[in-house]
Motif scaffolding. Structure first.
Motif, mmCIF file in Angstrom:
data_model
loop_
_atom_site.group_PDB
_atom_site.id
_atom_site.type_symbol
_atom_site.label_atom_id
_atom_site.label_comp_id
_atom_site.label_asym_id
_atom_site.label_seq_id
_atom_site.Cartn_x
_atom_site.Cartn_y
_atom_site.Cartn_z
ATOM 1 N N VAL A 11 0.877 -1.169 0.000
ATOM 2 C CA VAL A 11 0.000 0.000 0.000
ATOM 3 C C VAL A 11 0.914 1.218 0.000
ATOM 4 C CG1 VAL A 11 -1.714 1.317 1.281
ATOM 5 C CG2 VAL A 11 -1.806 -1.177 1.291
ATOM 6 N N ILE A 12 0.680 2.127 -0.923
ATOM 7 C CA ILE A 12 1.470 3.347 -1.030
ATOM 8 C C ILE A 12 0.510 4.520 -0.916
ATOM 9 C CG2 ILE A 12 2.985 4.721 -2.507
ATOM 10 C CD1 ILE A 12 3.727 2.022 -3.885
ATOM 11 N N GLY A 13 0.829 5.452 -0.035
ATOM 12 C CA GLY A 13 -0.062 6.587 0.155
ATOM 13 C C GLY A 13 0.680 7.902 0.206
ATOM 14 N N TRP A 14 -0.058 8.966 -0.063
ATOM 15 C CA TRP A 14 0.475 10.318 -0.002
ATOM 16 C C TRP A 14 -0.601 11.183 0.616
ATOM 17 C CZ3 TRP A 14 -0.740 14.790 -3.184
ATOM 18 C CH2 TRP A 14 0.133 15.863 -2.957
ATOM 19 N N ARG A 15 -0.258 11.862 1.693
ATOM 20 C CA ARG A 15 -1.214 12.719 2.390
ATOM 21 C C ARG A 15 -0.795 14.166 2.252
ATOM 22 N NH1 ARG A 15 -2.834 9.704 7.981
ATOM 23 N NH2 ARG A 15 -3.522 7.791 6.987
ATOM 24 N N HIS A 20 -6.029 12.993 0.203
ATOM 25 C CA HIS A 20 -5.092 11.890 0.407
ATOM 26 C C HIS A 20 -5.219 10.950 -0.788
ATOM 27 C CE1 HIS A 20 -5.304 12.315 5.078
ATOM 28 N NE2 HIS A 20 -4.938 13.422 4.473
ATOM 29 N N ARG A 22 -4.142 7.075 -2.256
ATOM 30 C CA ARG A 22 -3.652 5.763 -1.823
ATOM 31 C C ARG A 22 -3.742 4.774 -2.983
ATOM 32 N NH1 ARG A 22 -6.609 3.619 3.131
ATOM 33 N NH2 ARG A 22 -8.255 3.379 1.613
ATOM 34 N N LYS A 24 -3.099 0.644 -3.683
ATOM 35 C CA LYS A 24 -2.787 -0.669 -3.124
ATOM 36 C C LYS A 24 -3.052 -1.726 -4.183
ATOM 37 C CE LYS A 24 -7.265 -0.764 -0.781
ATOM 38 N NZ LYS A 24 -7.972 -0.904 0.478
ATOM 39 N N TRP A 43 -9.097 10.453 -1.220
ATOM 40 C CA TRP A 43 -9.878 10.644 -0.008
ATOM 41 C C TRP A 43 -9.785 12.098 0.443
ATOM 42 C CZ3 TRP A 43 -12.560 6.409 1.184
ATOM 43 C CH2 TRP A 43 -12.123 5.206 0.636
ATOM 44 N N GLU A 58 -12.679 5.336 -5.333
ATOM 45 C CA GLU A 58 -11.627 4.410 -5.730
ATOM 46 C C GLU A 58 -11.884 3.893 -7.136
ATOM 47 O OE1 GLU A 58 -9.870 2.194 -1.818
ATOM 48 O OE2 GLU A 58 -11.503 1.217 -2.862
#
Length: 112
Positions: A11-15, A20, A22, A24, A43, A58
């Motif tokens: 899972v790679i995310g950036w906030r 946000h 994400r 995955k 998000w 998504e």
């Protein structure tokens, strides 16, 4: 009936305010279907004094091995009102909302 499978992946995310992001992806490793499913989500977290809400969207991709395992109808499973069916890959959009409300300092009512 479908047997259980084991799917693993990163899972790679950036906030960053206000959105946000994400990504995955999961690959099946138990040898049941060898398929893969990926999610790319956006998000938008909203907070207030005693709670939060996180609406999001998504884009979900399922490869043909994944969809065939879960959604196909084999000739042996076919019935007059359910013909044999072999799906290809699929791309879907999912709209979701997570929320939580603080009932007290130690209790949070939430929906994920």
């Amino acid at each position: 009936d479908r047997r259980w499978t084991l799917e693993v992946g990163p899972v790679i995310g950036w906030r960053a305010l206000p959105v946000h992001v994400r990504f995955k992806t999961y690959a099946e490793i138990s040898g049941r279907h060898d398929g893969m499913i990926s999610h790319l989500g956006l998000w938008w977290p909203l907070a207030w004094e005693r709670g939060y809400m996180v609406p999001g969207a998504e884009l979900v991709y399922q490869d043909s091995d994944y969809t065939s395992y879960y959604y196909s109808v084999t000739p042996a499973e076919a019935r007059p009102n359910r013909p044999a069916y072999v799906p290809g890959s699929a791309t879907n959009v999912a709209l979701k909302v997570r929320w939580g409300y603080e009932l007290s300092r130690r209790w949070l009512l939430s929906k994920r």
